[in-house]
Design an enzyme around this catalytic site. Structure first.
Site, PDB file in Angstrom:
ATOM      1  CE  LYS A   1      -1.634   2.948   2.813  1.00 31.61           C
ATOM      2  NZ  LYS A   1      -1.610   4.179   2.019  1.00 31.61           N
TER       3      LYS A   1
ATOM      4  CD  GLU B   1      -2.999   8.388   2.029  1.00 31.51           C
ATOM      5  OE1 GLU B   1      -2.099   7.524   1.987  1.00 31.51           O
ATOM      6  OE2 GLU B   1      -3.524   8.773   3.089  1.00 31.51           O
TER       7      GLU B   1
ATOM      8  CB  CYS C   1      12.941   9.329   8.468  1.00 35.05           C
ATOM      9  SG  CYS C   1      14.045   8.171   7.671  1.00 35.05           S
TER      10      CYS C   1
HETATM   11  P1  NAD Z   1       2.000   8.838   7.933  1.00 37.35           P
HETATM   12  O1  NAD Z   1       2.202   8.121   9.209  1.00 37.35           O
HETATM   13  O2  NAD Z   1       0.993   9.930   7.885  1.00 37.35           O
HETATM   14  O3  NAD Z   1       1.543   7.797   6.777  1.00 37.35           O
HETATM   15  C1  NAD Z   1       2.276   6.633   6.527  1.00 37.35           C
HETATM   16  C2  NAD Z   1       1.322   5.584   5.956  1.00 37.35           C
HETATM   17  O4  NAD Z   1       0.318   5.301   6.917  1.00 37.35           O
HETATM   18  C3  NAD Z   1       0.612   6.058   4.700  1.00 37.35           C
HETATM   19  O5  NAD Z   1       0.583   5.002   3.783  1.00 37.35           O
HETATM   20  C4  NAD Z   1      -0.782   6.431   5.182  1.00 37.35           C
HETATM   21  O6  NAD Z   1      -1.779   6.166   4.220  1.00 37.35           O
HETATM   22  C5  NAD Z   1      -0.989   5.557   6.397  1.00 37.35           C
HETATM   23  N1  NAD Z   1      -1.761   6.212   7.458  1.00 37.35           N
HETATM   24  C6  NAD Z   1      -1.763   7.529   7.779  1.00 37.35           C
HETATM   25  N2  NAD Z   1      -2.565   7.743   8.852  1.00 37.35           N
HETATM   26  C7  NAD Z   1      -3.055   6.540   9.214  1.00 37.35           C
HETATM   27  C8  NAD Z   1      -3.936   6.106  10.249  1.00 37.35           C
HETATM   28  N3  NAD Z   1      -4.461   6.959  11.120  1.00 37.35           N
HETATM   29  N4  NAD Z   1      -4.233   4.792  10.340  1.00 37.35           N
HETATM   30  C9  NAD Z   1      -3.707   3.916   9.470  1.00 37.35           C
HETATM   31  N5  NAD Z   1      -2.869   4.275   8.454  1.00 37.35           N
HETATM   32  C10 NAD Z   1      -2.546   5.560   8.334  1.00 37.35           C
HETATM   33  O7  NAD Z   1       3.443   9.323   7.442  1.00 37.35           O
HETATM   34  P2  NAD Z   1       3.779  10.259   6.194  1.00 37.35           P
HETATM   35  O8  NAD Z   1       3.348  11.649   6.521  1.00 37.35           O
HETATM   36  O9  NAD Z   1       3.322   9.645   4.939  1.00 37.35           O
HETATM   37  O10 NAD Z   1       5.377  10.166   6.192  1.00 37.35           O
HETATM   38  C11 NAD Z   1       6.190  10.969   6.981  1.00 37.35           C
HETATM   39  C12 NAD Z   1       6.591  10.272   8.250  1.00 37.35           C
HETATM   40  O11 NAD Z   1       7.271   9.062   7.951  1.00 37.35           O
HETATM   41  C13 NAD Z   1       7.565  11.077   9.094  1.00 37.35           C
HETATM   42  O12 NAD Z   1       7.206  10.969  10.444  1.00 37.35           O
HETATM   43  C14 NAD Z   1       8.917  10.407   8.829  1.00 37.35           C
HETATM   44  O13 NAD Z   1       9.870  10.565   9.845  1.00 37.35           O
HETATM   45  C15 NAD Z   1       8.479   8.991   8.698  1.00 37.35           C
HETATM   46  N6  NAD Z   1       9.479   8.200   7.999  1.00 37.35           N
HETATM   47  C16 NAD Z   1      10.269   7.391   8.748  1.00 37.35           C
HETATM   48  C17 NAD Z   1      11.264   6.659   8.137  1.00 37.35           C
HETATM   49  C18 NAD Z   1      12.167   5.790   8.965  1.00 37.35           C
HETATM   50  O14 NAD Z   1      13.030   5.136   8.393  1.00 37.35           O
HETATM   51  N7  NAD Z   1      12.018   5.755  10.280  1.00 37.35           N
HETATM   52  C19 NAD Z   1      11.450   6.739   6.748  1.00 37.35           C
HETATM   53  C20 NAD Z   1      10.615   7.570   6.010  1.00 37.35           C
HETATM   54  C21 NAD Z   1       9.629   8.300   6.657  1.00 37.35           C
END
Ligand code: NAD
Length: 497
Positions: free
Chosen positions: A188, A191, A296
């Site tokens: 997935k 989006e 990140c």
């Molecule tokens: P996000 O948590 O909003 O979304 C990540 C995924 O989860 C997406 O596919 C989204 O559709 C889904 N999602 C969002 N809210 C949800 C919910 N309430 N319930 C279930 N699924 C949900 O993250 P983002 O804004 O897409 O990405 C940025 C974040 O990712 C930052 O916090 C960044 O630090 C982190 N990140 C971490 C790493 C790492 O290696 N630790 C790498 C890349 C990004």
């Protein structure tokens, strides 16, 4: 290659494409009624719509993946690896096109996109070594006449959920390792950036993988929850923010799955008085402002130690001011927009909060604009000085081009600031002392440490992932950990009468 047929439901009058899912080797419409607008952040235009798929779509993908597992798991590793060699060749052939797609839907500069796609390809390259990397081990005569072997076996249907900030690279942290290990896979993507993976799956469709080995389900929360709950899925990989990583970890482990959930970060960058600032400042600037701070591993809090504070701060300001913001496709642009208008507002509200909390705003990016792109989601490079670690800007993950500079007297103080923070993803030190670097690397709470390196991103053959609230699970991403995560070790103890 199968034709991708855009499905435009009646309630959309525009010609903007509603994306399909890839399930069981075919592009199929989502059963969801809603869709999420996908933007080009550099001009604010809607470029596609990601369907909000349902639990029914996840179930269809898991059914296809389950059916494919029987044959794929029995396929010799060398043949599975051959599919990855084909995949690698196609990614290489379409490298530039995928990098452009990443820039168009995410906003980062073309060079940054190229770098991230290259990192993704490197994961496929490592996965090509599966026949060696999947080997088990054994010992004769564990007791007289009794032999023992430990073999790796694939575990079943595996799923991954990815964030917006690396549309191509993060899914490739998982897919090649899962598939080459003999598992079948459901992805997935975010989006907000579904187009790069659509293209990658079109290429996967040319790799002679049996139908159902790889599946793509677009969507949001409902898809994530269905993945966590579905009894047919054995392992879940998640990358995103800490609150969602925690939820996914809890929900999917509760359902009995193997889970690795990578969360958010607040990365501290220490500058020692003996650092070579001429060489360090460009690297630090790239760490804080590369990918518009949406990494990140991005530096977010600068901790210049003692006497170097003012010079390090001033040189960071000077170097940040020289960044050229604009459309990442345009040559000469060194920083793109942030992902969405909503995220832009969030970043700007952190800057406002920093001002009202009493930090010194020494470079203000709030009014940034780009002449021929009035509707882009711009935030200019921003620097705060005199930030207390307890302020929102010193503590929260902003995920934008905002640097917070804190005053610390000693390395000990810097380590204390880091120690007090719940996230522990990455950190860096800039110094010319081997002793200081060794001390820092040994004691830092973060799991990815850079010494005179601004973005300590482990290569595909090393484990990637943080600690504390930046990582939930035990086995990390890519490298040897990937083969551990995607296999079970079966031990057979034999005696022949
Ligand atoms: P996000 O948590 O909003 O979304 C990540 C995924 O989860 C997406 O596919 C989204 O559709 C889904 N999602 C969002 N809210 C949800 C919910 N309430 N319930 C279930 N699924 C949900 O993250 P983002 O804004 O897409 O990405 C940025 C974040 O990712 C930052 O916090 C960044 O630090 C982190 N990140 C971490 C790493 C790492 O290696 N630790 C790498 C890349 C990004």
């Amino acid at each position: 290659m199968r034709q991708v047929v855009p499905v435009v439901p009646e309630h959309y009058n525009s010609a903007i494409e509603l994306l399909s899912n890839f399930i069981g080797g075919r592009w199929v419409p989502s059963s969801g009624a809603d869709a999420f607008d996908v933007y080009n952040p550099a001009n604010g235009e809607v470029i596609a719509r990601a369907p909000m798929s349902t639990a029914r779509d996840v179930d269809a993908a898991v059914t296809a993946a389950t059916q494919a597992f029987a044959g794929w798991s029995e396929t010799p590793p060398v043949i599975r690896a051959r599919a990855m060699f084909r995949f690698r060749a196609l990614l290489d052939e379409h490298f530039e096109e995928i990098a452009r797609q990443v820039t168009i839907e995410h906003g980062k500069t073309l060079d940054e996109s190229r770098g991230s796609v290259r990192r993704g390809i490197e994961c496929v390259e490592v996965a090509c070594g599966a026949p060696s990397l999947l080997m088990g081990y054994g010992l004769e005569n564990v007791a007289t006449g009794i032999d023992c072997t430990a073999m790796r076996q694939p575990i079943g249907v595996c799923a991954a959920i990815s964030p917006f900030n690396f549309p191509a690279m993060v899914p490739l942290w998982f897919l090649p390792f899962a598939v080459v290990s003999g598992n079948t896979f459901v992805l997935k993507p975010s989006e907000q950036v579904p187009l790069s993976m659509r293209r990658v799956f079109e290429l996967l469709d040319k790799c002679d993988l049996p139908p159902g080995v790889v599946n793509l389900v677009n969507g949001g929360r409902e898809v994530v929850e269905a993945i966590c709950d579905h009894p047919g899925i054995r392992a879940v990989s998640f990358v995103g923010s800490t609150p969602v990583a925690k939820l996914v970890y809890q929900r999917a482990t509760h359902a009995g799955k193997r889970v690795q959930a990578l969360g958010g970060a607040k990365n501290f960058v220490v500058v020692m008085p003996d650092a070579d600032l001429d060489r360090s400042i460009p690297v630090i600037t790239e760490s804080f402002y590369g990918c518009a701070g949406e990494r990140c591993l991005a530096g977010t809090v600068l901790l210049p130690v003692g006497s170097v504070h003012d010079e390090a701060r001033d040189r960071l300001i000077e170097s940040a001011r020289a960044l050229k913001i604009g459309d990442g496709l345009d040559p000469g642009v060194t920083m793109g927009p942030v992902i969405s208008q909503k995220h832009r507002q969030r970043v700007l509200s952190y800057v406002d909060q920093g001002v009202s909390d009493g930090a010194a705003l020494v470079l203000d990016g709030r009014k940034a604009s780009v002449a021929d792109r009035p509707n882009g989601f711009w935030v200019g490079p921003t620097v705060f000085d005199d930030v207390a670690p307890s302020m929102a800007i010193g503590h929260d993950e902003i995920f934008g081009p905002v640097a917070s500079v804190c005053r610390v007297k000693t390395l000990e103080d810097a380590l204390r600031v880091m120690e007090a923070h719940p996230n522990a993803n990455a950190t860096s030190i800039f110094t010319s002392s081997g002793k200081t670097a060794r001390e820092f690397s040994h004691r830092a709470t973060a799991s990815m440490v850079g010494v005179n390196i601004g973005v300590a991103a482990p290569m595909a053959y090393f484990p990637f992932g943080g600690a504390r609230d930046s990582f939930f699970g035990d086995l990390k991403v890519h490298g040897r950990d990937a083969f551990e995560f995607y296999t079970d070790r079966k031990v057979t103890i034999s005696r022949w009468f």
